[in-house]
Design a protein around this motif. Structure first.
Motif, PDB file in Angstrom:
ATOM      1  N   ARG A  45      -3.242  -3.610 -11.328  1.00 38.37           N
ATOM      2  CA  ARG A  45      -3.880  -2.467 -10.644  1.00 38.37           C
ATOM      3  C   ARG A  45      -4.855  -2.937  -9.569  1.00 38.37           C
ATOM      4  O   ARG A  45      -4.992  -2.318  -8.523  1.00 38.37           O
ATOM      5  N   VAL A  46      -5.524  -4.047  -9.841  1.00 40.06           N
ATOM      6  CA  VAL A  46      -6.426  -4.630  -8.837  1.00 40.06           C
ATOM      7  C   VAL A  46      -5.620  -5.047  -7.613  1.00 40.06           C
ATOM      8  O   VAL A  46      -6.022  -4.783  -6.473  1.00 40.06           O
ATOM      9  N   GLU A  47      -4.482  -5.691  -7.841  1.00 41.19           N
ATOM     10  CA  GLU A  47      -3.625  -6.101  -6.726  1.00 41.19           C
ATOM     11  C   GLU A  47      -3.163  -4.897  -5.910  1.00 41.19           C
ATOM     12  O   GLU A  47      -3.124  -4.955  -4.682  1.00 41.19           O
ATOM     13  N   ARG A  48      -2.808  -3.812  -6.580  1.00 43.38           N
ATOM     14  CA  ARG A  48      -2.390  -2.600  -5.854  1.00 43.38           C
ATOM     15  C   ARG A  48      -3.542  -1.997  -5.066  1.00 43.38           C
ATOM     16  O   ARG A  48      -3.357  -1.515  -3.941  1.00 43.38           O
ATOM     17  N   ALA A  49      -4.737  -1.999  -5.641  1.00 38.34           N
ATOM     18  CA  ALA A  49      -5.915  -1.482  -4.928  1.00 38.34           C
ATOM     19  C   ALA A  49      -6.175  -2.315  -3.680  1.00 38.34           C
ATOM     20  O   ALA A  49      -6.461  -1.775  -2.604  1.00 38.34           O
ATOM     21  N   ARG A  50      -6.051  -3.638  -3.802  1.00 40.54           N
ATOM     22  CA  ARG A  50      -6.243  -4.524  -2.649  1.00 40.54           C
ATOM     23  C   ARG A  50      -5.204  -4.242  -1.568  1.00 40.54           C
ATOM     24  O   ARG A  50      -5.524  -4.184  -0.381  1.00 40.54           O
ATOM     25  N   LEU A  51      -3.972  -4.028  -1.968  1.00 42.51           N
ATOM     26  CA  LEU A  51      -2.911  -3.713  -1.005  1.00 42.51           C
ATOM     27  C   LEU A  51      -3.201  -2.386  -0.297  1.00 42.51           C
ATOM     28  O   LEU A  51      -3.061  -2.288   0.924  1.00 42.51           O
ATOM     29  N   ARG A  52      -3.649  -1.380  -1.039  1.00 45.88           N
ATOM     30  CA  ARG A  52      -4.006  -0.093  -0.409  1.00 45.88           C
ATOM     31  C   ARG A  52      -5.127  -0.282   0.602  1.00 45.88           C
ATOM     32  O   ARG A  52      -5.091   0.280   1.697  1.00 45.88           O
ATOM     33  N   PHE A  53      -6.139  -1.081   0.236  1.00 41.17           N
ATOM     34  CA  PHE A  53      -7.236  -1.349   1.164  1.00 41.17           C
ATOM     35  C   PHE A  53      -6.719  -2.051   2.411  1.00 41.17           C
ATOM     36  O   PHE A  53      -7.088  -1.701   3.533  1.00 41.17           O
ATOM     37  N   GLU A  54      -5.861  -3.057   2.247  1.00 43.23           N
ATOM     38  CA  GLU A  54      -5.322  -3.782   3.396  1.00 43.23           C
ATOM     39  C   GLU A  54      -4.531  -2.856   4.323  1.00 43.23           C
ATOM     40  O   GLU A  54      -4.648  -2.947   5.541  1.00 43.23           O
ATOM     41  N   LEU A  55      -3.738  -1.964   3.747  1.00 41.26           N
ATOM     42  CA  LEU A  55      -2.968  -1.020   4.567  1.00 41.26           C
ATOM     43  C   LEU A  55      -3.904  -0.089   5.338  1.00 41.26           C
ATOM     44  O   LEU A  55      -3.669   0.214   6.509  1.00 41.26           O
ATOM     45  N   GLU A  56      -4.970   0.345   4.687  1.00 42.94           N
ATOM     46  CA  GLU A  56      -5.934   1.210   5.365  1.00 42.94           C
ATOM     47  C   GLU A  56      -6.661   0.455   6.484  1.00 42.94           C
ATOM     48  O   GLU A  56      -6.878   1.001   7.567  1.00 42.94           O
ATOM     49  N   VAL A  57      -6.998  -0.808   6.247  1.00 43.59           N
ATOM     50  CA  VAL A  57      -7.659  -1.624   7.263  1.00 43.59           C
ATOM     51  C   VAL A  57      -6.751  -1.793   8.479  1.00 43.59           C
ATOM     52  O   VAL A  57      -7.190  -1.623   9.627  1.00 43.59           O
ATOM     53  N   VAL A  58      -5.480  -2.097   8.254  1.00 48.53           N
ATOM     54  CA  VAL A  58      -4.534  -2.255   9.363  1.00 48.53           C
ATOM     55  C   VAL A  58      -4.423  -0.956  10.158  1.00 48.53           C
ATOM     56  O   VAL A  58      -4.430  -0.960  11.393  1.00 48.53           O
TER      57      VAL A  58
END
Length: 69
Positions: A45-58
């Protein structure tokens, strides 16, 4: 463990994931206000949260936000 900060027109967006008390806390902030916050004890779940953050940053960078970190 993870931290990104972006700025545009006097506003700041910050994304962070930190380990606290045996779990991970994920937070998204707009200026000083927490707009998203979650606590995870499952690494996937942490990995998925990080991926969501990265997509939002991009997405924000595509709209002109500038990364500080």
């Amino acid at each position: 463990m993870y931290e990104r900060q972006l700025r545009q027109s006097g506003q700041t967006r910050r994304y962070e994931i930190r380990e606290r008390n045996g779990a991970w806390e994920a937070r998204a902030l707009l200026d000083t206000q927490v707009v998203k916050q979650a606590r995870y004890d499952d690494w996937h779940r942490v990995e998925r949260a990080r991926l969501r953050f990265e997509l939002e940053v991009v997405s924000l960078e595509d709209r002109g936000w500038v990364s500080d970190s």
